[in-house]
Write an enzyme that holds these catalytic residues in place. Structure first.
Site, PDB file in Angstrom:
ATOM      1  N   GLY A 222       0.282   2.332   5.674  1.00 40.63           N
ATOM      2  CA  GLY A 222      -1.093   2.737   5.461  1.00 40.63           C
ATOM      3  C   GLY A 222      -1.273   3.929   4.543  1.00 40.63           C
TER       4      GLY A 222
ATOM      5  N   ASP B  88       0.804  -1.226   0.000  1.00 39.70           N
ATOM      6  CA  ASP B  88       0.000   0.000   0.000  1.00 39.70           C
ATOM      7  C   ASP B  88       0.840   1.280   0.000  1.00 39.70           C
ATOM      8  OD1 ASP B  88       0.968  -0.142   2.562  1.00 39.70           O
ATOM      9  OD2 ASP B  88      -0.973  -0.111   3.566  1.00 39.70           O
TER      10      ASP B  88
ATOM     11  N   HIS C 278      -9.874   5.044  10.143  1.00 35.92           N
ATOM     12  CA  HIS C 278      -8.774   4.198  10.631  1.00 35.92           C
ATOM     13  C   HIS C 278      -8.105   4.831  11.853  1.00 35.92           C
ATOM     14  CE1 HIS C 278      -9.190   3.159   6.303  1.00 35.92           C
ATOM     15  NE2 HIS C 278      -9.008   1.934   6.757  1.00 35.92           N
TER      16      HIS C 278
ATOM     17  N   ASP D 162     -10.644  10.132  11.165  1.00 34.03           N
ATOM     18  CA  ASP D 162     -10.479   9.140  10.101  1.00 34.03           C
ATOM     19  C   ASP D 162     -11.098   7.818  10.526  1.00 34.03           C
ATOM     20  OD1 ASP D 162      -8.272   9.009   7.585  1.00 34.03           O
ATOM     21  OD2 ASP D 162      -8.827   7.068   8.405  1.00 34.03           O
TER      22      ASP D 162
ATOM     23  N   HIS E 123      -0.453   7.450   9.709  1.00 35.69           N
ATOM     24  CA  HIS E 123       0.057   6.099   9.966  1.00 35.69           C
ATOM     25  C   HIS E 123       1.585   5.983   9.907  1.00 35.69           C
ATOM     26  CE1 HIS E 123      -3.910   4.404  10.049  1.00 35.69           C
ATOM     27  NE2 HIS E 123      -4.166   4.684   8.786  1.00 35.69           N
TER      28      HIS E 123
ATOM     29  N   ASP F 273     -12.866   8.973   4.982  1.00 37.96           N
ATOM     30  CA  ASP F 273     -13.155   7.617   4.546  1.00 37.96           C
ATOM     31  C   ASP F 273     -14.273   6.980   5.358  1.00 37.96           C
ATOM     32  OD1 ASP F 273     -11.424   7.716   6.676  1.00 37.96           O
ATOM     33  OD2 ASP F 273      -9.883   6.440   5.806  1.00 37.96           O
TER      34      ASP F 273
END
EC number: 3.5.1.98
Length: 414
Positions: A177, A127, A206, A204, A169, A291
């Site tokens: 991330g 990623d 995450h 977020d 991240h 997100d």
């Protein structure tokens, strides 16, 4: 559009260009009474649009905001991005990692592809694969958030928006991330030069693991992350039960699928507002990853644009020096809608629900609407019973957080 070009310390030959400065004065809006800066240039947006996880998102965001006329308002000062120096990056990141990012493209041109072991060591696989301009990208994203912090430190602005930042991240010596550099950590470290207590609030979907890890052992930075938590969901941390016993000011709010606007708003009132009143931060950094929007390909929530607007309005009501950053959001049109709406909220301006015609107008088919209130139909699994557990969990995490004895009635203008 009035642009202030700031000095950039250049460490490579490629620098996003920006218009010559035409104003150094920040105007005040009657509604917000805040001096607002917005970090952007066309070349910087083009650079950020190479990020593999968010291809062309930066262009979409800024183009839509400009189409609404927000970048041309007298209420907003557009600031050209600046490059972070190696020394600045190494305040948090390891020198080996920083040097690797700066040199990897040139080395691959000369020596061929980097060996997989080295890439894995630096987290630049899967990623976070290497992309065109990765070294410049890291330097400008970090430098722009550092610049935002400097503006607050020097009382030049009250609110600074940097939608291309918010990379929560990344670790000290590796990417993670979709985040190559942790501009947030660097920005908070810069704020600490002036502000004794800093609140980091992460919306977020995450968990904001990289920022939490950096500041978990200080009571001068309160990190608060509201995020989806479930087995197998990235990054797998943030349960609220896995924080080190030595941690000082860390609060995690782990939430289930289908989080809706009403639930988020209630949680903010019930959990975040008391924390802020107790901690009494002198500056705030808001990570506004979107997100959690209904329909996001990587998210699990059911939020509308207005859901984020509610939170932003509450944060601005604290009247604290504020940096607003972007973050996740993997439907570019939805992210652009969100950030256009949030920018209008900062400026206290209403914008039309009809998307203005512009170069990327067709990306908003078939309805060509902002859809401020549009949310999906995923059931909210955050039941009253579960939310009761979350409130208890947050209370336990908050128990050791030192509260400030000073007055909480601070003003935007120090």
């Amino acid at each position: 559009m009035h642009v202030v070009a700031m000095s950039a310390s250049s460490s490579s030959s490629s620098t996003p260009s920006s218009p010559k400065p035409t104003s150094t004065h920040a105007h005040t809006h009657a509604h917000t009474h805040a001096r607002v800066a917005y970090i952007y240039s066309k070349d910087y947006a083009a650079l950020c649009s190479h990020l593999p996880s968010n291809l062309n998102r930066s262009k979409a965001v800024h183009t839509l905001i400009d189409a609404y006329g927000l970048l041309r308002l007298r209420d907003l000062t557009v600031i050209a991005p600046r490059r972070a120096t190696v020394k600045e990056l190494c305040r948090y990141h390891s020198r080996d990692y920083v040097e690797f990012l700066r040199q990897v493209e040139e080395k691959e041109r000369v020596d061929g592809p980097t060996d997989s072991h080295t890439l894995e060591e630096y987290g630049l696989v899967h990623d976070c694969s290497i992309f065109e301009g990765i070294g410049d990208y890291a330097e400008f994203v970090a430098g722009s958030t550092l610049q935002a912090a400097t503006f607050l430190n020097e009382n030049e602005f009250d609110i600074v928006i940097h939608w291309d930042g918010g990379r929560h991240h990344a670790g000290k010596d590796m990417a993670a991330g979709f985040c190559i550099v942790n501009d947030i950590v660097l920005g908070i470290m810069e704020l600490q030069k002036t502000f004794d207590r800093v609140l980091y609030l992460d919306l977020d979907v995450h968990h904001g693991d990289g920022v939490e890890k950096a500041f978990q052992f200080t009571d001068k930075v309160l990190t608060v992350s509201l995020h989806h938590f479930a087995e197998g969901f990235y990054p797998g941390t943030g349960s609220g039960k896995d924080v080190s016993a030595r941690s000082k000011a860390v609060v995690n709010v782990p939430l289930r699928s289908g989080l809706c606007r009403k639930t988020l708003s209630n949680l903010f009132d019930d959990l975040i507002e008391p924390l802020v009143a107790s901690f009494n931060p002198k500056a705030v950094v808001l990570q506004c990853g979107v997100d959690g929007m209904a329909g996001d390909p990587l998210g699990k929530w059911n939020l509308s644009i207005a859901s984020y607007g509610d939170c932003l309005q509450k944060v601005m009501a604290w009247k604290k020096p504020l940096i607003i950053l972007g973050g996740g959001g993997y439907n570019s049109a939805a992210a652009a809608r969100s950030y256009a709406y949030l920018t209008s909220q900062v400026l206290g301006r209403d914008i039309s629900d009809e998307i203005p015609e512009h170069d990327q107008f067709e990306d908003y088919a078939p309805d060509f609407l902002l859809k401020v209130e549009d949310a999906g139909r995923q059931p909210d699994e955050n039941t009253e019973s579960y939310l009761s557990q979350v409130r208890d969990l947050v209370a336990r995490q908050s128990d050791g957080i030192a509260s400030s004895k000073s007055s909480s009635s601070s003003s935007l203008k120090k």
